[in-house]
Design an enzyme around this catalytic site. Sequence first.
Site, PDB file in Angstrom:
ATOM      1  N   CYS A   5      -2.705  31.724 -53.302  1.00 26.00           N
ATOM      2  CA  CYS A   5      -2.715  32.681 -52.193  1.00 26.00           C
ATOM      3  C   CYS A   5      -2.299  32.039 -50.886  1.00 26.00           C
ATOM      4  CB  CYS A   5      -4.126  33.261 -52.006  1.00 26.00           C
ATOM      5  SG  CYS A   5      -4.752  34.198 -53.406  1.00 26.00           S
ATOM      6  N   ASP A  64      19.774  26.055 -14.445  1.00 27.60           N
ATOM      7  CA  ASP A  64      19.918  27.495 -14.646  1.00 27.60           C
ATOM      8  C   ASP A  64      19.377  28.267 -13.441  1.00 27.60           C
ATOM      9  OD1 ASP A  64      20.310  29.792 -16.744  1.00 27.60           O
ATOM     10  OD2 ASP A  64      18.333  30.127 -15.845  1.00 27.60           O
TER      11      ASP A  64
END
Length: 486
Positions: free
Chosen positions: A34, A449
Amino acid sequence: MIKHDDGLYEAFKARDARFDGRFFVGISSTGIYCRPVCRSKQPKAENCTFYPTAAEAEQAGYRPCLICRPELAPGASQTDATASLVYRATRMLEKDCGCGQSLDELAGRLGCSGRHLRRVFTAEYNVTPVHYLQTCRLLLAKNMLTDTNLSVLDVAMAAGFGSLRRFNDAFKKHYSLAPTALRKRMPAKKKASGEITLALGYRPPYTWAEVLRFLESRAIPGIETVINDEYMRTAHFEDAAGNRICGVVRVGHDAKKNVLSVTVSDALLPAIPQVLARVKHLFDLYCDPAAVYETLKTMNDISPGLCVLGTRVPGCFDAFEMAVRAVLGQQVTVKAARTLAARIVKGFGIPVQTGIAGLTHVFPTPDSILAMGEGIANNFGTLGVTSARSNTIRELAQAFVRSEIDFDLCAEPEEEIKKLMMIKGIGSWTAKYIAMRTMEWPDAFLETDAGVKKALHPCTSDELLEMAEAWRPYRSYATVSLWNAL
């Protein structure tokens, strides 16, 4: 097998989503394995064994749980991997599991011998690359059997088994169940004509709205669009015979199940592993948001809410398309770059019929760009692209065709950035931006930027770089967080 529990059973007991995909639990009392988030009845600790990969759990004789579906577990992030070579190998195996490539071919792409790859892979995951590849194919097939109405033959071929008999034998051997028997256990699926839908898991939380907003503002008309909270785009690949196949990919979000739904045209079925790999890259599904937030939460000392748990770095679906888009975006607004890209697509893209408004072409290929030769400046000049940028795009196309720069899970992004900057017209900002979005580099920081400077005004570029040192190795996520804050 993980020999020491180290709190893993407690994480399993708590169904802690932070650990989803980081380990799997073999349950001796049932013979299944699982995910940590499984909602089935909790087994006793003494019946649990922990494995780092689904492949190792299957090698130990466990079958995948039909409730939590291990095939939906998110993969490991790049910073999770203790060995870059092994990490890149697992990603390539997942992406190319339907291509039928040999181990030696994979090793050659990674720059090592098959023997060396087998040795380091086994040391890291306790299974061979061949066993890992087999698990990738089986889990992909299980996903398609569960979520689609595709024929078992189509599933077998799309997952890379080569024949129906080989697929049936492998499925029965590993899962003690025939593919048709698995499908009978699943509820019938309603199939829309001409398409299939699969699910891809992620580690929550996921800032879907921010990612979609980012992609929508940069979407290239004719190629991409966002409609009804879903991202849609055209896609093209080559099949095994070298024929071009085109179609549409649509991605939606199911927050309750922590999955993205990926709907693709039937025509793209031969390339389904590559489609899913590109969607995972585009939407940053390998990210571990808890680890990112733990490193970047100090950003909130600068401004409350600057760093949000679950922030993702949007990647790309097509590296060449993204690189060209980055060049067009130099020193202009996002809107202006989008307009230029749309003109290139309309003038030189490949027309396709999709039946969806706004999706009319696939992006020009590097070969088609190179075929223009010196005339590219004239061709693109009429569209408003400067001759300097046109020539930069031509050199980029040449780098793609000659494979001079590695845009695919490269081992050292900084070295590829240096190669990019050797192309006339590509500076530091463009190279880092391309690396952040095409190479999955989590540590790019764009200190020059305009948006980053605005978010952290009045800091200088040097001051920004010094500040960002504390945000390694997740400076790409810091960059996106600053953009999102504007």
